[in-house]
Design a protein around this motif. Structure first.
Motif, short mmCIF file in Angstrom:
data_model
loop_
_atom_site.label_atom_id
_atom_site.label_comp_id
_atom_site.label_asym_id
_atom_site.label_seq_id
_atom_site.Cartn_x
_atom_site.Cartn_y
_atom_site.Cartn_z
N ALA A 97 2.47 -21.48 17.66
CA ALA A 97 1.87 -20.85 16.44
C ALA A 97 2.14 -21.57 15.23
O ALA A 97 1.37 -21.47 14.56
N VAL A 98 3.33 -22.12 15.06
CA VAL A 98 3.63 -22.72 13.75
C VAL A 98 2.74 -24.09 13.80
O VAL A 98 2.08 -24.26 12.67
N ALA A 99 2.54 -24.61 14.61
CA ALA A 99 1.75 -26.10 14.72
C ALA A 99 0.43 -25.95 14.74
O ALA A 99 -0.54 -26.80 14.12
N ASN A 100 -0.02 -24.72 15.10
CA ASN A 100 -1.54 -24.28 14.84
C ASN A 100 -1.85 -22.85 14.29
O ASN A 100 -2.25 -21.89 14.93
N PRO A 101 -1.70 -22.92 12.94
CA PRO A 101 -1.60 -21.79 12.19
C PRO A 101 -3.19 -21.00 12.10
O PRO A 101 -3.07 -19.85 11.95
N ASP A 102 -4.11 -21.88 12.38
CA ASP A 102 -5.37 -21.07 12.12
C ASP A 102 -6.31 -21.17 13.67
O ASP A 102 -5.90 -21.76 14.46
#
Length: 476
Positions: A230-235
């Motif tokens: 989730a942090v690495a892929n925020p959108d």
């Protein structure tokens, strides 16, 4: 000053740093470990060596800045200390206040405040969990304003807790994962709701709440990997491009947990309403469920005791007909969560899902209910008033294989004569149709112990309803 951890970040990558002193090299290794899960964005993770421990600050502001501009969010940096025990375990401590705000114009405004949050714990790097932890908090408040997307009307809810304490332990699970047990207690609970449909505020309070929470087979590694994703892929676009990775994390982490159970009891419950005060001596609940496994289970039970209503709300002749205690224990079983989840992971776009076709829905239903039905169990429950007691229990099955619910139940009642006498004292226009129904029910009952009346109920696949062996509703 030392600070304790509010979140459990696995420290297994630093397990080899067995040293009595905190060093710059150790700080770098801790930073790298935390950045594995929280990303390497500048300013998010700060680790400073201090004598024999490390000061850690997690500032989420740089990550929040990546959110859509219309979403305004702030959160207090999380500060805690880590002390390397030299055996693969770490001591964590935290002592701070917490403030969190989120505003989405035209949708929601949320504010969370914790005046004091203190916690201590021992984190086992190999287990990836706290083997012991204690958290206390005071002056907790949450306010929410939710705006209806269609009417643009606001609903306001405010929660507060004077104090709370949470203790937990964890160990390696006999069947894998982590097994943990926890107890909690809280005082001074309050909730105020101002909802347009109600017209006026409704306030709920409870003097105390206490309970337990147990979980077996928890997969903390999967939780941490999902956090890192989730942090690495925020959108959505980034997540869509890495969807295969996301599905792999979920598949590898299944069933996420094996079994979860929670109990709780609230004392001296009061509800302030426009017509007066409604009270309960206590309210107890119990919830349990299995994880994403073939042996599906969900159970919920609650018990209410000492119900009191505002004076004058119920006419005098009916006052003793109002239940003062109630219990209900509901369980659903004989379903399979693992099979449909496997289908979804293989076929569904998790980021941009599309409506299922009828064939897909049918396949998912068949996977969810391999026997074509789910079992619904009512464990022994009761409704009690000063005049009567009604108990009930049963087991029913329903689903595609049984278009009509099939099963049996038993209802037992005492005190119906007293109920009829109370109804006879009421206005005929209110009670005249109830008494004949009670008389008819008595006529279908069979005698039980100590003068009780018993109804053995059975529903059949053809739509029949048997009462003590007599078909009352057709079918066979």
């Amino acid at each position: 000053m030392r600070y304790a951890a509010i979140i459990a970040i696995p420290l297994s990558l630093c397990a080899s740093l067995a040293t009595a002193e905190a060093t710059p090299e150790g700080a770098e290794a801790l930073t790298a470990t935390l950045q594995t899960y929280l990303g390497a964005t500048e300013g998010v993770v700060t680790v400073t060596p201090e004598d024999d421990y490390y000061d850690v600050t997690l500032d989420f502001a740089p990550l929040i800045a990546k959110a859509p501009p219309e979403v305004k969010t702030t959160i207090t940096p999380i500060e805690f200390s880590l002390t390397d025990n030299g055996d693969g375990t770490w001591e964590m401590e935290q002592d701070q206040a917490i403030d969190f705000t989120m505003s989405v114009p035209g949708t929601a405004d949320i504010v969370v405040k914790v005046a004091s949050l203190q916690s201590t714990g021992t984190f086992d790097a190999a287990l990836q969990s706290f083997t012991t932890s204690t958290t206390t908090a005071s002056d907790i408040s949450v306010t929410e304003k939710i705006t209806d997307a269609n009417t643009k009307i606001d609903s306001n809810i405010a929660y507060s807790v004077a104090s709370m304490k949470y203790d937990s332990t964890a160990e390696e699970g006999a069947d894998g994962g982590v097994d943990s047990k926890a107890t909690y207690e809280a005082t001074g609970l309050s909730e105020t709701m101002t909802i347009p449909e109600m017209g006026v505020p409704i306030k709920l309070t409870a003097a105390t709440q206490s309970g337990t929470a147990d979980i077996t087979g928890l997969r903390p590694d999967a939780m941490y990997k999902l956090l890192a994703f989730a942090v690495a892929n925020p959108d959505a676009a980034a997540a869509a491009a890495q969807q295969a990775t996301l599905k792999g994390i979920i598949k590898d982490g299944l069933p996420l947990f094996a079994h979860l159970g929670s109990t709780g009891t609230l004392s001296d419950v009061k509800v302030e309403t426009p017509v007066g005060l409604v009270g309960l001596t206590d309210l107890a609940f119990e919830i349990e469920m299995n994880g994403i496994v073939t042996d599906g289970l969900f159970r919920e039970a609650f018990t209410l005791n000492g119900l009191s209503l505002p004076a004058g709300l119920v006419p005098e002749w009916a006052a003793q007909l109002v239940p003062t205690a109630l219990s209900l224990d509901f369980k659903a079983s004989r379903f399979n969560l693992a099979a449909p989840v496997a289908i979804l992971l293989d076929t569904v776009d998790l980021v941009n899902p599309k409506p299922n076709t009828p064939e897909q829905d049918q396949a998912l239903l068949a996977a969810l209910l391999p026997d074509g039905a789910v079992d619904i169990t009512l464990a022994p429950g009761s409704v009690t008033s000063p005049l009567y007691t009604v108990t009930y229990e049963g087991l029913f099955s329903a689903g595609p294989a049984t278009p009509m619910p099939v099963g049996k139940a038993t209802v037992t009642a005492t005190g119906l004569t007293a109920v009829e006498q109370a109804l006879a004292a009421g206005p005929p226009e209110m009670t005249g149709q109830i008494i004949p129904v009670l008389k008819m029910a008595e006529g279908m009952a069979k005698p039980g112990e100590n003068g009780a009346l018993v109804w053995e109920l059975e529903s059949t696949a053809t739509g029949g309803m048997l009462v003590n062996g007599t078909n009352m509703m057709g079918g066979q």
